[in-house]
Design an enzyme around this catalytic site. Structure first.
Site, PDB file in Angstrom:
ATOM      1  N   GLY A 195       4.764   7.731   2.010  1.00  0.00           N
ATOM      2  CA  GLY A 195       5.525   6.807   1.184  1.00  0.00           C
ATOM      3  C   GLY A 195       4.772   5.525   0.914  1.00  0.00           C
ATOM      4  O   GLY A 195       3.538   5.488   0.952  1.00  0.00           O
TER       5      GLY A 195
ATOM      6  N   GLY B 162       0.826  -1.200   0.000  1.00  0.00           N
ATOM      7  CA  GLY B 162       0.000   0.000   0.000  1.00  0.00           C
ATOM      8  C   GLY B 162       0.856   1.244   0.000  1.00  0.00           C
ATOM      9  O   GLY B 162       2.087   1.182   0.017  1.00  0.00           O
TER      10      GLY B 162
ATOM     11  N   ASP C 152      -0.875   7.067  18.279  1.00  0.00           N
ATOM     12  CA  ASP C 152      -1.786   6.876  17.144  1.00  0.00           C
ATOM     13  C   ASP C 152      -2.338   5.455  17.160  1.00  0.00           C
ATOM     14  O   ASP C 152      -2.459   4.805  16.122  1.00  0.00           O
ATOM     15  CB  ASP C 152      -1.088   7.164  15.819  1.00  0.00           C
ATOM     16  CG  ASP C 152      -2.088   7.369  14.671  1.00  0.00           C
ATOM     17  OD1 ASP C 152      -3.270   7.663  14.957  1.00  0.00           O
ATOM     18  OD2 ASP C 152      -1.696   7.218  13.503  1.00  0.00           O
TER      19      ASP C 152
END
Length: 339
Positions: free
Chosen positions: A73, A68, A196
């Site tokens: 990036g 992906g 996160d």
């Protein structure tokens, strides 16, 4: 060929890539595999075993396909010295160069750390194949093709579709929860905050083990204490603790809040919020908005126990939330009581 950073930047004491404000967590979007970044790899220097992770032996890299791509990036499945790995190439984008650099160094906060529930960094380097548009490469252990997000909501790149009902029974939910909390407990013991945590950043291995990944928003506690200005944290608004939305300094309790939202998702298989992000963020801070309680939390004694765990994790005041050690103890007791 770009010049490498000086070697001392790689030493553990210098690995302090803390960040302030940055965009994080761009969801990976599946795409076709492309040719790897260049044809002329830099020669890897001879290093002591202690520093071997600091450079990549490009001759041992074999790309398989792209998993992906996101804002910073691309991620590839590959082999390194014959072992399956994931390779993250961080783009050198002029518009977001500083954010990309921060993301790269933040990913290396976990370099040289080893834990069953944390994705391990195998090697990293700022030296990239000639002609590439990359500012750095990170080789990580391959944690699996499936994320917890895909298991919860039934979307997966695996050839065989997952059955959410089979995959997320109460027992499975508690097993995954303990995996995640074990990972958080280890990170916090190393003075590292993930910042996160969410289902999309939890990989599930072939052995059905949850591994926390994507450390591009992570920070070290000592850096936050030494430089209080680094308090404006990136991340995903649906899982951010109220104190972070208010611009306060992060603590380990911010990760606990994110875990509470994640546990709610595992239990309900619903999305936390609907509506515009700015309104949700305001309501979380000003009106103590949280995801709605579903019937699953009130229909049984086990549901109410889960509700108590979730409620304690997303308390408005960070000091009122349990630490990872206490949360681990409570979840183990709950799991043991179920037999």
């Amino acid at each position: 060929m770009p010049s490498p950073l000086i070697l001392c930047r790689y030493l553990p004491r210098e690995l302090s890539p803390t960040v302030d404000s940055r965009s994080c967590s761009s969801p990976l979007v599946a795409s076709r595999a492309g040719k790897f970044l260049g044809a002329t790899p830099p020669r890897a220097p001879r290093l002591s075993r202690r520093l071997a992770w600091c450079f990549i032996d490009w001759g041992q890299v074999c790309l398989l396909h792209r998993l992906g791509s996101g804002g910073f990036g691309s991620v590839y499945k590959a082999t390194y010295h014959g072992v399956p790995v994931a390779i993250k190439q961080v783009n050198k984008c002029t518009r977001t160069l500083r954010a990309s650099q921060r993301n790269f160094w933040a990913e290396l906060n976990i370099a040289r750390l080893h834990h069953d529930n944390i994705i391990r960094v195998v090697a990293a380097s700022t030296r990239t194949p000639e002609g590439s548009n990359s500012l750095g490469t990170i080789i990580m252990e391959f944690g699996g093709n499936v994320t917890l997000h895909q298991v919860i909501y039934g979307a997966t790149r695996s050839p065989e579709p997952l059955s959410c009902r089979e995959q997320l029974s109460l027992g499975k939910c508690l097993k995954y929860s303990l995996d995640i909390v074990n990972g958080l407990l280890f990170l916090h013991s190393q003075s590292i905050l993930h910042l996160d945590l969410k289902p999309a950043n939890i990989l599930i291995s072939e052995k059905d083990v949850c591994k926390i990944s994507d450390f591009g928003c992570s920070q070290k506690l000592q850096d936050l204490r030494c430089r209080p200005s680094l308090h404006h944290i990136g991340g995903t608004y649906t899982h951010q603790a109220p104190e972070l939305l208010k611009g306060e300094i992060a603590t380990p309790k911010a990760d606990i809040y994110s875990f509470g939202i994640t546990l709610w998702q595992m239990t309900t298989r619903e999305v936390p919020y609907s509506g515009e992000p700015q309104y949700v963020q305001y309501a979380v801070v000003a009106y103590n908005l949280r995801p709605h309680w579903q019937a699953v939390f009130t229909a049984s004694l086990t549901g109410k126990t889960l509700q108590n765990n979730v409620q304690s994790c997303w308390e408005a005041r960070a000091l009122q939330r349990p630490g990872a050690e206490l949360l681990q103890k409570d979840l183990k007791a709950f799991r043991g009581a179920l037999g």
